[in-house]
Design a protein around this motif. Structure first.
Motif, mmCIF file in Angstrom:
data_model
loop_
_atom_site.group_PDB
_atom_site.id
_atom_site.type_symbol
_atom_site.label_atom_id
_atom_site.label_comp_id
_atom_site.label_asym_id
_atom_site.label_seq_id
_atom_site.Cartn_x
_atom_site.Cartn_y
_atom_site.Cartn_z
ATOM 1 N N GLY A 224 25.868 21.239 40.880
ATOM 2 C CA GLY A 224 24.630 22.191 40.079
ATOM 3 C C GLY A 224 25.138 22.654 38.744
ATOM 4 O O GLY A 224 24.275 23.124 38.005
ATOM 5 N N SER A 225 26.330 22.412 38.125
ATOM 6 C CA SER A 225 26.939 22.916 37.064
ATOM 7 C C SER A 225 26.656 21.650 35.977
ATOM 8 O O SER A 225 26.630 20.669 36.472
ATOM 9 N N LEU A 226 26.817 22.109 34.721
ATOM 10 C CA LEU A 226 26.672 20.965 33.606
ATOM 11 C C LEU A 226 28.083 20.299 33.612
ATOM 12 O O LEU A 226 28.805 21.010 33.246
ATOM 13 N N TYR A 227 28.167 19.137 33.274
ATOM 14 C CA TYR A 227 29.406 18.411 33.220
ATOM 15 C C TYR A 227 29.260 17.310 32.061
ATOM 16 O O TYR A 227 28.181 16.626 31.936
ATOM 17 N N GLU B 275 34.715 17.125 32.748
ATOM 18 C CA GLU B 275 35.012 18.554 32.148
ATOM 19 C C GLU B 275 33.685 19.345 32.344
ATOM 20 O O GLU B 275 32.432 18.685 31.928
ATOM 21 N N ALA B 276 33.842 20.510 32.628
ATOM 22 C CA ALA B 276 32.474 21.278 32.860
ATOM 23 C C ALA B 276 32.201 21.782 31.380
ATOM 24 O O ALA B 276 32.865 21.891 30.555
ATOM 25 N N VAL B 277 30.916 21.897 31.142
ATOM 26 C CA VAL B 277 30.390 22.118 29.807
ATOM 27 C C VAL B 277 30.274 23.711 30.004
ATOM 28 O O VAL B 277 29.537 24.179 30.839
ATOM 29 N N GLY B 278 30.531 24.606 28.993
ATOM 30 C CA GLY B 278 30.219 25.909 28.909
ATOM 31 C C GLY B 278 28.854 26.185 28.992
ATOM 32 O O GLY B 278 28.045 25.450 28.100
ATOM 33 N N THR B 279 28.291 27.181 29.686
ATOM 34 C CA THR B 279 26.987 27.617 29.569
ATOM 35 C C THR B 279 26.468 27.993 28.179
ATOM 36 O O THR B 279 25.224 27.907 27.814
ATOM 37 N N GLY B 280 27.531 28.675 27.375
ATOM 38 C CA GLY B 280 26.965 29.138 26.199
ATOM 39 C C GLY B 280 27.569 27.980 24.890
ATOM 40 O O GLY B 280 27.060 28.566 23.958
ATOM 41 N N SER B 281 27.611 27.062 25.405
ATOM 42 C CA SER B 281 28.038 26.050 24.361
ATOM 43 C C SER B 281 26.839 25.536 23.625
ATOM 44 O O SER B 281 25.688 25.723 24.021
ATOM 45 N N GLN B 282 26.832 24.789 22.636
ATOM 46 C CA GLN B 282 25.891 24.273 21.653
ATOM 47 C C GLN B 282 25.182 23.238 22.263
ATOM 48 O O GLN B 282 23.969 23.411 22.218
ATOM 49 N N LEU B 283 26.167 22.285 23.087
ATOM 50 C CA LEU B 283 25.402 21.398 24.045
ATOM 51 C C LEU B 283 24.413 21.992 25.047
ATOM 52 O O LEU B 283 23.410 21.393 25.133
ATOM 53 N N GLN C 291 19.001 22.820 26.864
ATOM 54 C CA GLN C 291 18.104 23.648 27.580
ATOM 55 C C GLN C 291 16.694 23.968 26.497
ATOM 56 O O GLN C 291 15.563 23.888 27.117
ATOM 57 N N GLN C 292 16.929 23.556 25.480
ATOM 58 C CA GLN C 292 15.765 23.528 24.456
ATOM 59 C C GLN C 292 15.113 22.252 24.701
ATOM 60 O O GLN C 292 13.842 22.213 24.888
ATOM 61 N N ASP C 293 15.795 21.274 24.939
ATOM 62 C CA ASP C 293 14.889 19.965 25.371
ATOM 63 C C ASP C 293 14.310 20.184 26.717
ATOM 64 O O ASP C 293 12.941 19.655 26.741
#
Length: 168
Positions: free
Chosen positions: A74-77, A146-154, A159-161
């Protein structure tokens, strides 16, 4: 009318005798040879069977373990492959042979109107002609996960998309 066939005798050649020392070294009693050869064959067979059994046990154990130890589903990777491609998505499951991502994105380079290079995040579900809902990536092709941080630019761009236009 009968035809006659001529035959020629080929003289036979005998091999020269072996030197006495070599002949004595090669002479082994047949009973001793058979006991030794049977024992060696059984020992060799046992070693081969043990090696095959050990290999089968290792393969079975490898198949029952998780291939990668990652965080919660469920996390972004981010997943980088051997060929250099990088995919971003929600981790759905990890199996010994593959990692399954959902809602997959990738970065596409382009030239901005002012001539400067730029990058954009592209959704496979929205932009690929077949609109895949998930993607399975073979673990033997993965270089890095690797996990993508929830506050990262990516994470913010994804989320915008998602909020800009829902997937079909």
């Amino acid at each position: 009318m009968s035809a006659q066939v001529e035959t020629h005798a080929v003289p036979s050649r005998e091999l020269p005798p072996l030197p006495p020392r070599l002949e004595a070294a090669l002479r082994v009693p047949s009973a001793a040879w058979s006991r030794t050869s049977v024992s060696l064959a059984l020992l060799l067979g046992l070693l081969v069977a043990l090696a095959l059994g050990a290999q089968a046990a290792l393969d079975w154990r490898r198949g029952s373990e998780r291939a990668l130890d990652v965080g919660a589903a469920g996390s972004l990777y981010s997943v980088q492959l051997l060929n250099g491609q990088i995919y971003y998505g929600t981790l759905l499951e990890v199996k010994p042979g593959y990692v399954k991502l959902g809602d997959v994105y990738y970065v596409q380079s382009y030239t901005q109107p002012n001539g400067q290079p730029g990058n954009r995040v592209v959704s496979r579900r929205k932009n690929d002609w077949h609109g895949p809902e998930w993607q399975a990536l073979p673990t033997d092709k993965i270089v890095m996960l690797e996990a993508v941080g929830t506050g990262s630019q990516l994470a913010r761009l994804i989320q915008q998309d998602k909020s800009a236009s829902p997937a079909p």
